[in-house]
Design an enzyme around this catalytic site. Structure first.
Site, mmCIF file in Angstrom:
data_model
loop_
_atom_site.group_PDB
_atom_site.id
_atom_site.type_symbol
_atom_site.label_atom_id
_atom_site.label_comp_id
_atom_site.label_asym_id
_atom_site.label_seq_id
_atom_site.Cartn_x
_atom_site.Cartn_y
_atom_site.Cartn_z
ATOM 1 C CD GLU A 148 17.424 0.794 -10.604
ATOM 2 O OE1 GLU A 148 17.854 0.578 -9.455
ATOM 3 O OE2 GLU A 148 17.454 -0.044 -11.522
ATOM 4 C CG HIS A 186 14.195 -6.022 -10.815
ATOM 5 N ND1 HIS A 186 15.476 -5.668 -11.156
ATOM 6 C CD2 HIS A 186 13.671 -6.644 -11.909
ATOM 7 C CE1 HIS A 186 15.706 -6.048 -12.406
ATOM 8 N NE2 HIS A 186 14.634 -6.633 -12.877
ATOM 9 C CG ASP A 196 16.707 -5.096 -7.645
ATOM 10 O OD1 ASP A 196 16.766 -6.198 -8.221
ATOM 11 O OD2 ASP A 196 16.387 -4.041 -8.233
HETATM 12 ZN ZN LIG Z 1 16.491 -4.082 -10.357
#
Ligand SMILES: [Zn+2]
Length: 277
Positions: A148, A186, A196
């Site tokens: 992330e 993603h 994203d």
């Molecule tokens: Zn994601």
């Protein structure tokens, strides 16, 4: 660096690091304890002899045996899925990933300042991909690492963040022998649900060996070229073609993410899919 890390200096240098570690872990002492307990349960499962929970239901117990082989390893990730957090700080994301109620996590969180927070052991399964598909793979959480990036989804990624990400990916690629095409986003694996990482510098990453990119010189595809098949070969879920096209363009085109393939989009796609074959 080697010289100054010898002897006394090594001790002096290690003190601030120790305090840093202590300060950062105190705040999460309770959730770290939960992590340790959960990891212990998995560790015990691995040690189980015989692994009773893995017995075949339809075969009588006295017809099933366990004799441990001496040749085995631990399963390794084969993909890295990159995300943006859609949040405003690393702290906010760490909080999200340490609350049971969210049911979400990632292996790593990379801050705008380039700091890397490791949150799930690489060998364990983090909950970052959700319902996803890439090629014929449907359980992406089981075969990937999730990273992330602290980013609200509509802002540039800082140099410090991208540099740390590249350092992290370099280590992971080498350690787990992850193929170049295994570095994806993603939105690539969940085109109907996710956007994203948005506006992500995929070309820059590809230049470093993380993900594929198209050549500078492109050709017009032949009349028989089938864009649906090409997207499928790359890995996209084509059950919803407009979503697949948008995901492809979010990754490889970026200047326009309409659900229509223009001639120049098709030239990129034609060039790329042959690299995936
Ligand atoms: Zn994601």
């Amino acid at each position: 660096m080697k010289e100054i890390l010898n002897g006394k200096n090594k001790l002096i240098l290690s003190i601030p690091l120790f305090f840093l570690a202590a300060c950062s872990t105190n705040k999460y002492a309770a959730t770290n304890k939960v992590y340790k307990e959960q990891a212990k349960v998995f560790g015990n499962t691995l040690k189980e002899m015989p692994p009773l929970s893995q017995n075949v239901e339809m075969i009588a117990p006295d017809q099933q045996f366990f004799i441990g082989s001496v040749n085995f390893g631990i399963r390794k990730p084969n993909f890295v899925i990159i995300h943006h957090t859609a949040q405003t700080s690393t702290d906010q994301t760490i909080k999200t990933f340490t609350l049971k109620s969210t049911q979400t996590s990632a292996h790593y969180v990379v801050g705008r300042d380039g700091k890397v927070v490791h949150m799930v052991n690489d060998y364990l399964r983090a909950n970052h991909a959700g319902v996803a598909k890439w090629g014929n793979e449907t359980d992406l959480n089981s075969c990937s690492l999730g990273i992330e990036l602290d980013n609200n989804g509509d802002e540039p990624y800082s140099d410090a963040q991208i540099n740390s990400l590249i350092s992290l990916l370099t280590t992971l690629k080498k350690k787990y022998n992850i193929p170049v095409q295994g570095f994806i986003g993603h939105s690539d694996i969940a085109p109907k649900r996710k956007i994203d990482p948005n506006k992500f510098p995929w070309k820059k990453l590809a230049e470093q060996g993380f993900g594929l990119w198209y050549d500078d010189i492109l050709q017009i595809p032949p009349p028989e070229f089938d864009a649906t098949v090409a997207l499928r070969i790359i890995g996209y879920d084509i059950s919803n073609m407009p979503a697949a096209i948008i995901a492809f363009k979010r990754h490889f085109v970026q200047t326009d993410i309409s659900p229509v393939l223009t001639l120049s989009d098709n030239m990129i796609l034609f060039n790329l899919y042959r690299k995936y074959m």
